[in-house]
Design an enzyme around this catalytic site. Structure first.
Site, PDB file in Angstrom:
ATOM      1  N   THR A 108       0.864  -1.163   0.000  1.00 45.82           N
ATOM      2  CA  THR A 108       0.000   0.000   0.000  1.00 45.82           C
ATOM      3  C   THR A 108       0.909   1.222   0.000  1.00 45.82           C
ATOM      4  OG1 THR A 108      -1.804   1.112   1.183  1.00 45.82           O
ATOM      5  CG2 THR A 108      -0.120   0.071   2.520  1.00 45.82           C
TER       6      THR A 108
ATOM      7  N   HIS B 296      15.444  35.665  40.473  1.00 47.34           N
ATOM      8  CA  HIS B 296      14.278  36.551  40.414  1.00 47.34           C
ATOM      9  C   HIS B 296      14.670  37.959  39.943  1.00 47.34           C
ATOM     10  CE1 HIS B 296      12.136  33.437  42.679  1.00 47.34           C
ATOM     11  NE2 HIS B 296      13.199  33.411  43.467  1.00 47.34           N
TER      12      HIS B 296
ATOM     13  N   SER C 108      21.021  50.146  14.194  1.00 44.60           N
ATOM     14  CA  SER C 108      19.716  50.788  14.198  1.00 44.60           C
ATOM     15  C   SER C 108      19.651  51.704  12.990  1.00 44.60           C
ATOM     16  CB  SER C 108      19.527  51.604  15.491  1.00 44.60           C
ATOM     17  OG  SER C 108      18.417  52.469  15.373  1.00 44.60           O
TER      18      SER C 108
ATOM     19  N   ASN D 141      16.754  36.903  16.611  1.00 43.42           N
ATOM     20  CA  ASN D 141      16.360  36.046  15.489  1.00 43.42           C
ATOM     21  C   ASN D 141      16.257  34.599  15.951  1.00 43.42           C
ATOM     22  OD1 ASN D 141      17.008  34.145  13.195  1.00 43.42           O
ATOM     23  ND2 ASN D 141      16.805  36.035  12.021  1.00 43.42           N
TER      24      ASN D 141
END
Length: 482
Positions: free
Chosen positions: A140, A189, A314, A328
């Site tokens: 099959t 924390h 930038s 990314n």
């Protein structure tokens, strides 16, 4: 307006085949539609050889080495022309596996005219044009598909994804060793906490990633070739003399896979779900790495070399060097995990003996691994462009003498156990001294000197600084070499 969908050459819809093609391209050789069809062709060829070699089919000829080489050459030479021809055949059959079967039968029919000649087992003309009905016999589509996917996914993982993943682990391990003694203020924390070393923190991530790599390396790739509902029904009726379980097992193992004896029409895909869960876990640990390094960059612990990150940080603020490699990486790991989670959840279910939900789902395996591969590449490039600012590490340590409240408290407890007096309420006393306050070196040493500690304990605590309070951090990194 120009219809971009009609532009030639065709424009990629997805980023892996467009903007990020260079990084993801190695997966095309394994997990593209063309690679899947080549694997299907390989399985069909090997099944034909397996049945004729084993004398399973009464009356079937045995193939010569020349004929086997010709058949395997059909797979080896599968390229642009064959892809185009297969596309034409499938346009007629409307069935991808049947198209592969027909392509192979065409090659069998053409064997007698092959350049260089194909010789039969007795040295005479080849019998290949006469064995067309053995192609795909007792199969099959899922018999071919499950084996083809197992072969292609295994190759993609072992030849492309795993080398990249191992590379990331080794890069990280090398950094861990390099910065083994670079004392650093920890932040639990987000708050100043017991100092550690930068190397030890990177080693933790390398160790976690390496465990997942080992799990992926141990993946068991399963396969089956047992007919329409997994019963060998047509096999037994047609050729009752054969030991079909042995034939099926032998073929699956011949392909280097693990035989699954109990299936429906499909191989259950559980091994795929296990693999994708392991890769997703690797991704999530790598995501943790990316976010931690991003944070260390924002704290000034790492500086990015401009040459490694690109010339523009930038579009409007010229002073910036953005941590784009790690951002990314984060985004592509999230996309990869979403796809891998869906694959793992979806592929383990098939209605009754068969449905086709897996057919379209599995076609996204390459996309899922591609986004992971892209992320790993970006993170490795990002790590390669980092320099550690040891002065900045020392600055933070020197500004947080309150972190020595922990060792002083614990030393008081130990001294009390050993019989020293005046050590009552150590936690409360250090809490009063340090919580919410900036502690100076002088203030901490004055507190220590007033405790009445045994001389050796007092000397040890007075010599302690935040930068030297790193315990066994540097030594622990050696476990990466275990």
């Amino acid at each position: 307006m120009v219809d971009l969908s009609a532009v030639s050459p065709a424009i990629a819809l997805g980023p892996l085949d467009g903007r990020y093609r260079t990084v993801a391209a190695p997966l095309v050789n394994h997990l593209s539609e063309a690679a899947l069809n080549r694997a299907r062709l390989q399985v069909e060829v090997e099944w034909l050889i397996h049945l004729t070699d084993g004398g399973v089919l009464p009356g079937a000829p045995r193939l010569s080495d020349s004929e086997k080489a010709y058949l395997r050459g059909v797979v080896e030479d599968f390229g642009a022309e064959e892809i185009a021809e297969l596309g034409v055949i499938e346009a007629e059959t409307r069935h991808d596996v049947k198209a592969v079967e027909y392509l192979l039968k065409r090659r069998l029919a053409a064997a007698a005219q092959a350049p260089g000649g194909v010789v039969g087992a007795d040295g005479g003309p080849t019998v290949l044009p006469t064995v067309g009905e053995i192609v795909h016999i007792f199969c099959t589509s899922e018999d071919i598909n499950n084996l083809s996917y197992a072969l292609t996914i295994r190759a993609a993982v072992e030849q492309v994804w795993l080398p990249a993943a191992r590379g990331l682990v080794e890069d990280l391990a090398a950094m861990a060793h390099e910065y083994a003694d670079a004392a650093m203020l920890a932040r639990t924390h987000g708050q100043p906490a017991t100092p550690t070393t930068l190397g030890k923190e990177l080693a933790v991530l390398a160790h976690r990633l390496r465990r997942q790599v080992r799990r992926v390396e141990a993946t068991e790739y399963l396969g089956k070739i047992n007919g329409a509902t997994g019963t060998f029904g047509a096999h037994v009726v047609s050729v009752p003399s054969a030991d079909w379980q042995a034939v099926g097992r032998g073929f699956v193992e011949h392909l280097g896979l693990t035989w699954n004896p109990l299936t429906t029409q499909i191989e259950s895909h559980d091994w795929q779900a296990e693999l994708y869960s392991d890769v997703a876990r690797f991704n999530r640990i790598a995501h943790n790495l990316a976010t931690d390094v991003w944070t260390y960059i924002s704290l000034g612990y790492f500086h990015q070399r401009l040459s490694a990150q690109g010339s523009t940080g930038s579009s409007t603020m010229p002073h910036k060097v953005n941590p784009i490699r790690f951002e990314n990486g984060e985004a592509n790991l999230e996309i990869s995990c979403s796809l891998l989670d869906t694959l793992a959840a979806t592929l383990v279910t098939s209605r009754l003996q068969r449905d086709l939900t897996d057919s379209t789902t599995q076609r996204n395996v390459g996309v899922a691994l591609g986004h992971s591969l892209l992320a790993v590449d970006n993170i490795r490039r990002g790590l390669a462009g980092l320099d550690v600012d040891r002065a900045r590490l020392e600055e933070d340590l020197e500004a947080t003498w309150e972190v020595l409240g922990e060792p002083v408290q614990q030393a008081m407890r130990a001294a009390a156990v050993a019989g020293a007096t005046g050590m009552a309420d150590p936690y409360e006393r250090l809490k009063e001294l340090t919580r919410g306050k900036k502690v100076t070196p002088e203030g901490m040493r004055e507190f220590i000197s007033g405790l009445g500690m045994p001389d050796d304990v007092e000397a040890r605590l007075l010599a302690l600084t935040p930068a030297t309070y790193t315990g066994l951090a540097a030594e622990l990194i050696s476990h990466l070499d275990d």
